[in-house]
Design an enzyme around this catalytic site. Structure first.
Site, PDB file in Angstrom:
ATOM      1  CG  ASP A  26      44.615 -24.406  48.295  1.00  0.00           C
ATOM      2  OD1 ASP A  26      45.711 -24.673  47.762  1.00  0.00           O
ATOM      3  OD2 ASP A  26      43.525 -24.703  47.770  1.00  0.00           O
ATOM      4  CG  ASP A  28      43.225 -23.115  41.204  1.00  0.00           C
ATOM      5  OD1 ASP A  28      42.921 -21.954  40.860  1.00  0.00           O
ATOM      6  OD2 ASP A  28      42.948 -24.114  40.518  1.00  0.00           O
TER       7      ASP A  28
END
Lengths: 305, 305
Positions: A26, A28
């Site tokens: 992922d 952020d």
């Protein structure tokens, strides 16, 4: 079954890395926070690649194209190319083109990035940008519709308003019209504990109006992983999902049979994970990660050795 | 227990009317449709009053003040005064003033009518009217808040947009801030089978962003009946609720121990009622009316006799 929620340290890290061929990150809260790279993250990713691992970036954020992600990744020191990036703007376009085989236009509640990714696969859209409210109820109910629109797609859209909600309802009143949502994240977390409304709020409004459920592209929906896995022939058992959210990243990993690693530089805490583990609730067990690190920088020593 | 879903006819009508002191009418789909009175409805209501029944109007629509309702009622031939009308704009103001004893301002996602009803009880508001989007995420998260705002109220608002959704989220991040919704109707039905998005869509978006549930004022919430009952000392067993929606009007009646009459001039059908009756599902039994008429005009002969 191995124990869950293990804190990674020296020898276990090497064992884990030896057991996987691919690592999904992922973005952020994992490799960057806002506009700053997490310390050491770029080295981790570049070294993983040097060590022969395949690295991909999976993000629910629908406001950037693959191209925009690569620009940001490179600016922050990550070695990456467009083919490594799977955002929901791109994956939604892939879904409409390859899975749904859409033959028509999209009514898009979303960003210019989504428009661009649709264009890249040859799907025209209407709807991007401001759509000021005019008229009264009877005008809204009889708003002119584009007969070529065959799908409504909802992603993040700062221009979301009642008019767009109404247009989506009118299109979706046709049961043949496809209904796709990029993701269900309820909030976009920002630095300092603040947050702004996420795509999940807009999608919930449209679902409520349309009295229909959208097909959701983003994590924890399996489609996001399938999108990468099909193209690159990933073996789930030899794939590690690294994320900061239990309800999206870790749940996606569990849903797809991947190994899972929670990093504490983002939204979820070790206590959140522990609470799921001890809940005794089968639905929550999918949100328990195999491993936990404070930051992915903890992988560095094993990679540098 | 008497049988349910009975079609009203001659002697039963008189029996029913003799057994009640008060009759509560929903408006749209019951006494009028859009801007036209249901044929015979005005005579029914005027004759009920002449026969000594107390008549009240209970509507989930939040876009009109009591004053505006009376103007519309009179224009369509109904004998009515402001004290007879309980809309959610008015009832929300009553709730905030008398129940919640709000000492502060309201952040209002709603209409000028709601603003007016709040003013009538001495509660100031901010938020009514357009609120164009400006800035970027970090600006939205740090949007200036009015420190006197102590409640967020969501009603129908054609100017609803991302900016308002965000403001509501920022206010509701304070757990002390009250959160009230006028109603949860998902659509506003219009003539010809068309519909536009209802307040329920906006409320769902705000609830999703705030990760909190609103206290809902409108039907089927009991508060709507309590509002009338307290002021006029209504006896539930001697009160008849007349409506066109099973999930709001009839359910309110069941929730409050009233007699219930479904009229088929609006949203729900006799088949809908029958499906609830036969479902075997306890949750759905509350949506089964005691009686059914094609139109409230069927009450006329008994009243004229």
């Amino acid at each position: 079954m191995a124990s869950k929620c293990r804190r990674l340290s020296g020898p276990i890290i090497r064992e884990l890395l030896d057991s996987v061929e691919s690592v999904l990150f992922d973005c952020d809260g994992v490799i960057w926070r806002g506009d700053e790279a997490v310390t050491g993250a770029a080295d981790v990713i570049n070294l993983l690649k040097k060590n022969g691992k395949r690295v991909f970036f999976l993000t629910n954020n629908s406001t950037k194209t693959r191209r925009m992600y690569v620009d940001k990744l490179r600016k922050l020191g990550f070695n990456a190319s467009e083919e490594d990036v799977f955002g929901t703007a791109f994956c939604s376009a892939v879904y409409l083109k390859s899975e749904a085989k859409l033959n028509g236009k999209v009514y898009l509640i979303g960003s210019n990035a989504m428009k661009q990714e649709l264009q890249n696969v040859g799907i025209p859209q209407v709807g991007v940008g401001p759509d000021p409210i005019t008229g009264v109820q009877i005008d809204w109910a009889n708003i002119p519709l584009d007969p070529e629109v065959k799908a409504v797609v909802v992603g993040f859209d700062e221009h979301f308003n009642y008019m767009k909600l109404n247009r989506a309802l009118q299109y979706l009143s046709n049961p043949e019209c496809l209904f796709v949502g990029t993701n269900t994240d309820t909030r976009l977390p920002l630095e300092g504990g603040k947050a702004v409304p996420g795509t999940g709020c807009l999608l919930k409004a449209v679902e409520t109006a349309a009295q229909r459920q959208a097909l959701v592209i983003g994590k924890p929906s399996k489609f996001m992983f399938d999108c990468v896995a099909r193209q690159y022939g990933l073996d789930p058992a030899k794939t590690l999902m690294v994320g900061d959210r239990l309800d999206t990243d870790i749940l996606l990993g569990s849903n797809c049979g991947l190994k899972t690693l929670l990093t504490l530089t983002g939204v979820s805490t070790a206590a959140d994970a522990e609470a799921h583990r001890c809940s005794g609730c089968p639905l929550r067990l999918g949100m328990v990660p195999d491993y936990i690190v404070e930051s992915i920088a903890e992988l560095l020593p094993a990679l540098q050795a």
